[in-house]
Motif scaffolding. Structure first.
Motif, mmCIF file in Angstrom:
data_model
loop_
_atom_site.group_PDB
_atom_site.id
_atom_site.type_symbol
_atom_site.label_atom_id
_atom_site.label_comp_id
_atom_site.label_asym_id
_atom_site.label_seq_id
_atom_site.Cartn_x
_atom_site.Cartn_y
_atom_site.Cartn_z
ATOM 1 N N VAL A 10 0.833 -1.198 0.000
ATOM 2 C CA VAL A 10 0.000 0.000 0.000
ATOM 3 C C VAL A 10 0.871 1.254 0.000
ATOM 4 O O VAL A 10 0.605 2.209 -0.741
ATOM 5 N N VAL A 11 1.944 1.285 0.787
ATOM 6 C CA VAL A 11 2.815 2.462 0.820
ATOM 7 C C VAL A 11 3.546 2.625 -0.505
ATOM 8 O O VAL A 11 3.657 3.732 -1.036
ATOM 9 N N GLN A 12 4.037 1.540 -1.063
ATOM 10 C CA GLN A 12 4.735 1.625 -2.345
ATOM 11 C C GLN A 12 3.795 2.063 -3.463
ATOM 12 O O GLN A 12 4.192 2.808 -4.371
ATOM 13 N N THR A 13 2.543 1.616 -3.409
ATOM 14 C CA THR A 13 1.565 2.050 -4.405
ATOM 15 C C THR A 13 1.295 3.542 -4.284
ATOM 16 O O THR A 13 1.201 4.259 -5.293
ATOM 17 N N LEU A 14 1.160 4.026 -3.061
ATOM 18 C CA LEU A 14 0.948 5.458 -2.855
ATOM 19 C C LEU A 14 2.147 6.272 -3.344
ATOM 20 O O LEU A 14 1.988 7.352 -3.924
ATOM 21 N N LEU A 15 3.354 5.762 -3.126
ATOM 22 C CA LEU A 15 4.547 6.455 -3.612
ATOM 23 C C LEU A 15 4.558 6.527 -5.135
ATOM 24 O O LEU A 15 4.896 7.555 -5.728
ATOM 25 N N ARG A 16 4.176 5.407 -5.780
ATOM 26 C CA ARG A 16 4.132 5.410 -7.249
ATOM 27 C C ARG A 16 3.058 6.363 -7.762
ATOM 28 O O ARG A 16 3.237 7.044 -8.775
ATOM 29 N N ALA A 17 1.927 6.424 -7.050
ATOM 30 C CA ALA A 17 0.865 7.343 -7.455
ATOM 31 C C ALA A 17 1.345 8.789 -7.344
ATOM 32 O O ALA A 17 1.031 9.627 -8.199
ATOM 33 N N CYS A 18 2.102 9.085 -6.296
ATOM 34 C CA CYS A 18 2.655 10.440 -6.150
ATOM 35 C C CYS A 18 3.618 10.758 -7.281
ATOM 36 O O CYS A 18 3.640 11.885 -7.801
ATOM 37 N N GLN A 19 4.421 9.780 -7.689
ATOM 38 C CA GLN A 19 5.337 10.001 -8.806
ATOM 39 C C GLN A 19 4.570 10.341 -10.081
ATOM 40 O O GLN A 19 4.928 11.271 -10.813
ATOM 41 N N GLU A 20 3.511 9.602 -10.351
ATOM 42 C CA GLU A 20 2.782 9.769 -11.606
ATOM 43 C C GLU A 20 1.970 11.054 -11.640
ATOM 44 O O GLU A 20 1.641 11.551 -12.717
ATOM 45 N N ALA B 96 13.406 8.054 -5.932
ATOM 46 C CA ALA B 96 12.907 8.588 -7.197
ATOM 47 C C ALA B 96 11.964 9.756 -6.960
ATOM 48 O O ALA B 96 12.016 10.771 -7.669
ATOM 49 N N LEU B 97 11.108 9.639 -5.940
ATOM 50 C CA LEU B 97 10.160 10.715 -5.654
ATOM 51 C C LEU B 97 10.877 11.959 -5.137
ATOM 52 O O LEU B 97 10.521 13.088 -5.488
ATOM 53 N N LYS B 98 11.889 11.760 -4.311
ATOM 54 C CA LYS B 98 12.660 12.909 -3.824
ATOM 55 C C LYS B 98 13.351 13.627 -4.979
ATOM 56 O O LYS B 98 13.371 14.861 -5.031
ATOM 57 N N GLU B 99 13.918 12.864 -5.899
ATOM 58 C CA GLU B 99 14.591 13.476 -7.038
ATOM 59 C C GLU B 99 13.587 14.219 -7.912
ATOM 60 O O GLU B 99 13.871 15.329 -8.400
ATOM 61 N N GLY B 100 12.408 13.635 -8.087
ATOM 62 C CA GLY B 100 11.367 14.316 -8.848
ATOM 63 C C GLY B 100 10.936 15.608 -8.182
ATOM 64 O O GLY B 100 10.710 16.629 -8.849
ATOM 65 N N MET C 224 13.002 23.295 1.357
ATOM 66 C CA MET C 224 14.432 23.290 1.661
ATOM 67 C C MET C 224 14.819 22.036 2.441
ATOM 68 O O MET C 224 15.872 21.436 2.201
ATOM 69 N N ARG C 225 13.973 21.634 3.377
ATOM 70 C CA ARG C 225 14.266 20.414 4.135
ATOM 71 C C ARG C 225 14.204 19.199 3.232
ATOM 72 O O ARG C 225 14.954 18.231 3.411
ATOM 73 N N LEU C 226 13.283 19.245 2.259
ATOM 74 C CA LEU C 226 13.131 18.096 1.371
ATOM 75 C C LEU C 226 14.361 17.888 0.504
ATOM 76 O O LEU C 226 14.830 16.762 0.340
ATOM 77 N N VAL C 227 14.904 18.966 -0.072
ATOM 78 C CA VAL C 227 16.033 18.785 -0.982
ATOM 79 C C VAL C 227 17.226 18.201 -0.248
ATOM 80 O O VAL C 227 18.033 17.477 -0.820
ATOM 81 N N GLY C 228 17.332 18.496 1.070
ATOM 82 C CA GLY C 228 18.283 17.802 1.927
ATOM 83 C C GLY C 228 19.739 18.063 1.598
ATOM 84 O O GLY C 228 20.112 18.957 0.831
ATOM 85 N N LYS C 229 20.584 17.211 2.186
ATOM 86 C CA LYS C 229 22.029 17.376 2.068
ATOM 87 C C LYS C 229 22.549 17.013 0.685
ATOM 88 O O LYS C 229 23.605 17.483 0.269
ATOM 89 N N ASN C 230 21.808 16.158 -0.033
ATOM 90 C CA ASN C 230 22.315 15.645 -1.300
ATOM 91 C C ASN C 230 21.997 16.543 -2.488
ATOM 92 O O ASN C 230 22.344 16.206 -3.615
ATOM 93 N N ALA C 231 21.295 17.648 -2.263
ATOM 94 C CA ALA C 231 20.975 18.548 -3.369
ATOM 95 C C ALA C 231 22.241 19.234 -3.877
ATOM 96 O O ALA C 231 23.230 19.384 -3.158
ATOM 97 N N SER C 232 22.180 19.653 -5.107
ATOM 98 C CA SER C 232 23.338 20.339 -5.688
ATOM 99 C C SER C 232 23.532 21.696 -5.018
ATOM 100 O O SER C 232 22.576 22.311 -4.512
ATOM 101 N N LEU C 233 24.761 22.174 -5.036
ATOM 102 C CA LEU C 233 25.059 23.477 -4.448
ATOM 103 C C LEU C 233 24.315 24.580 -5.185
ATOM 104 O O LEU C 233 23.885 25.567 -4.575
#
Length: 673
Positions: A211-221, A249-253, A275-284
């Protein structure tokens, strides 16, 4: 009664009957077609993980219990029975009956749908599930049910929440509710989809469940259909989720969406969530764009916005000094209105960002000291802990708390005593007018806990007392008992090294400070290890400058990298003749060479050995200076960063003023308190 009816009346009745029975059959398929057409013209393609296949999710027959949890401990007979009754689904999201009734928002027609009135009255997840079982819920109602279930648990105690969640997972309606959420995920409104995912995760449904993975895929689409509010909800959910293919994948999107929509964001809280979402791994580059956007909105910052902005930058691992200065100034002006949790989080975030604003630190210290009676021991000690972690000495707070310890020493727990000893010894702070009373009060409480203390705790406490120059006999005797030493010898190699270092300090204090004890005490050589320092090289810039400085001076000698008492490394020892003052007798002048010369110990240390913004040495440097004085040296302390920033001429002049003050008419050597 007349049976005559006009043709107009017959036609009116027929139209009313037709409209009531066929409203959904006429409009429903058109509405679904519009939804599909609208979602198909998204601005961004589907977001896929690098490791994820681009094929839709394929659902396999699973048991009702296992469909939200990936545990495999099920009865094989039950699995076989369900394989015969449940067929696999092939589409990305399950197809629903087009005749499903249209959803009516709660806020628009509460009087026509008693379901929402009853939902507001539910006080636990089980109440919501009981209500859900009585209705054929729409997708909107499913989302509201899950959100209400999560909302009811927020104000519960930990024990009550645990019991209620256990009852929720055991409730037969919970399976059906999650199945409906999974089936309707692809056609939910963006806001409902975001809230459904957030509530499902918050309720403790396994994140790897279908159910959680389905919701994540729905958010992506449907990510391009998410407005600013929905993106904020989704961001707050993803912030606490474990990284998996769909989450990554959703975070990158979302980073792509944030980058594209950044100019249109007008709400400060929404910006901070992004800003919190993009996190530490976002580009400078993206972090810089967010910084510029935040600076352009800084005039809208409220006090909570400033507090949250500092913790947000800590989450991003991005230090923006202009933003931090703006937030710090506003917080400093409004310190009395900030509760403990937020104030502590601000200090902790500043530590993570390696940002220290003297005005902010001084303001918090003075405010907490002036209102010390409203803070519990735990809160005051947490303030001391975070200040010590930032290498900042909050003098006013430490003085006020010392007075509290003297008044009510029995209110301290063992953990409190250990924390206080660590903080005061690390910052080398001695209460001005009541040092001995403070140390005696702490010692009395510590001695009452001796039967309960472990070996490592006792060693840490005694080590801190030695740094403070206080040597109570009871803790020392208890530490040096064979039973305690045997307990300490069973630790791992990492712990043994730190224990050896502490024992070396205790041993040196007993030999050099010579405290008055009822019985002579000595540390066994077996626990001292190898005390010799590993780094025996002196600072190169310091050595070069000292050679040039002493080159033309008669009677002055230079020794480099001198180890004293097998523990303390001195970068350079300069021996020079003592000054002959007026009134000195010939016997004094003709005394032994050791007495007629002066030994100057030049020590080069980093900034971290001093309290922030001062020349006040911290614990380890302070005890080193104290012991060097006992051994007959005159300590002269220099900072590595200062020497490196000077030119050769400037460095020579600086050292000349420190080492030969008789030629300058001033004495600027650093001394430990």
């Amino acid at each position: 009664m007349s049976l005559r009816v006009t043709g107009e009346e017959v036609m009116r009745w027929a139209m009313c009957l037709y409209n009531r029975r066929s409203l959904w059959q006429q409009c429903g398929p058109q509405i679904l077609t519009l939804i599909r057409d609208h979602s198909s013209h998204s601005r961004l393609p589907h977001i896929w993980s690098k490791r994820q296949s681009k094929t839709p999710l394929t659902y396999h027959p699973v048991s009702l219990v296992r469909y939200y949890s990936e545990d495999r401990k099920l009865n094989e007979g039950l699995e076989e029975k369900e394989r015969l009754s449940i067929q696999p689904l092939q589409s990305s999201f399950p197809t629903e009956n087009p005749a499903e009734p249209t959803e009516t928002p709660l806020e628009q027609t509460p009087k026509k749908i008693p379901f929402y009135d009853q939902l507001r009255d539910c006080g636990s997840p089980s109440d919501v599930l009981d209500l859900f079982s009585e209705y054929s819920a729409t997708r909107r109602q499913v989302s509201n049910c899950l959100t209400r279930m999560w909302d009811t648990t927020k104000k519960m105690s930990e024990e009550q929440r645990r019991c209620e969640l256990q009852l929720m997972f055991q409730h037969p309606g919970f399976e059906e509710l999650l199945q409906n959420a999974r089936k309707g995920a692809g056609r939910m409104r963006s806001e409902d989809l975001a809230y459904t995912l957030l509530a499902t995760v918050k309720l403790g449904v396994p994140q790897r469940s279908r159910v959680v993975q389905t919701l994540l895929r729905a958010c992506q689409e449907n990510l391009n259909e998410f407005d600013e509010r929905c993106l904020s909800i989704l961001a707050s959910c993803l912030e606490h989720m474990e990284n998996g293919p769909n989450v990554i994948a959703l975070k990158e999107g979302m980073r792509l969406v944030v980058d594209a929509r950044l100019p249109s964001i007008k709400n400060v809280l929404a910006l901070q969530t992004m800003m919190r979402l993009v996190g530490k791994n976002a580009s400078l580059d993206l972090k810089r764009k967010l910084e510029r956007k935040a600076l352009s909105m800084s005039d809208q910052f409220s006090l909570p916005n400033c507090q949250y902005m500092i913790s947000t930058m800590a989450t991003m691992n991005f230090q923006s000094k202009p933003l931090l200065d703006i937030c710090s100034k506003k917080i400093t002006e409004n310190i009395p209105g900030i509760p403990f949790t937020r104030m502590f989080l601000v200090l902790k975030s500043c530590k993570e960002l390696n940002y220290r604003d003297p005005g902010l630190l001084q303001g918090i210290s003075d405010y907490v000291a002036s209102t010390i009676d409203i803070w519990s021991n735990k809160q005051a000690i947490l303030f001391l802990y975070v200040f010590e972690d930032m290498l900042y000495c909050p003098t006013a707070l430490m003085e006020a708390f010392a007075e509290r310890v003297i008044r009510k020493p029995d209110a301290l727990t063992l953990r409190d005593v250990l924390s206080v000893l660590k903080t005061y010894s690390s910052l080398n702070h001695h209460p001005r007018d009541h040092r001995q009373q403070f140390l005696d009060s702490l010692t009395g409480v510590l001695e009452s806990y001796l039967p309960k203390m472990s070996g490592p705790e006792l060693l840490k406490a005694v080590h801190c007392l030695c740094l403070l120059g206080h040597f109570p006999s009871a803790p020392l005797e208890h530490l040096l008992q064979s039973r305690t030493l045997d307990q300490l010898s069973t630790g791992g190699e990492k712990f043994l090294l730190s224990q050896e270092r502490r024992f070396q300090t205790v041993d040196l204090c007993l030999r050099l400070d010579r405290p008055p004890l009822p019985h002579p005490l000595a540390v066994p050589p077996s626990v001292l290890g190898d005390p010799a320092p590993h780094n025996l090289s002196a600072n190169p810039g310091l050595s070069q400058a000292l050679r040039g400085l002493l080159g033309g001076r008669a009677g002055a000698t230079l020794q480099e990298a001198v180890v004293v008492e097998n523990l303390y490394l001195i970068d350079a020892v300069i021996t020079k003749p003592s000054l002959v003052t007026e009134g000195s007798s010939p016997a004094t002048v003709q005394s032994s060479p050791a007495e007629s010369s002066q030994r100057i110990a030049v020590i080069c240390v980093p900034h971290s050995t001093f309290c922030y913004g001062t020349s006040h040495p911290r614990g380890n440097l302070a005890i080193k200076i104290r012991h060097l004085k006992i051994l007959g040296y005159t300590p002269v302390v220099t900072r590595e960063q200062e020497l490196e920033s000077m030119s050769e001429e400037g460095r020579a002049e600086f050292l000349r003023q420190l080492i030969f003050p008789e030629h300058q008419g001033s004495d600027v050597e650093l001394k430990a308190e």
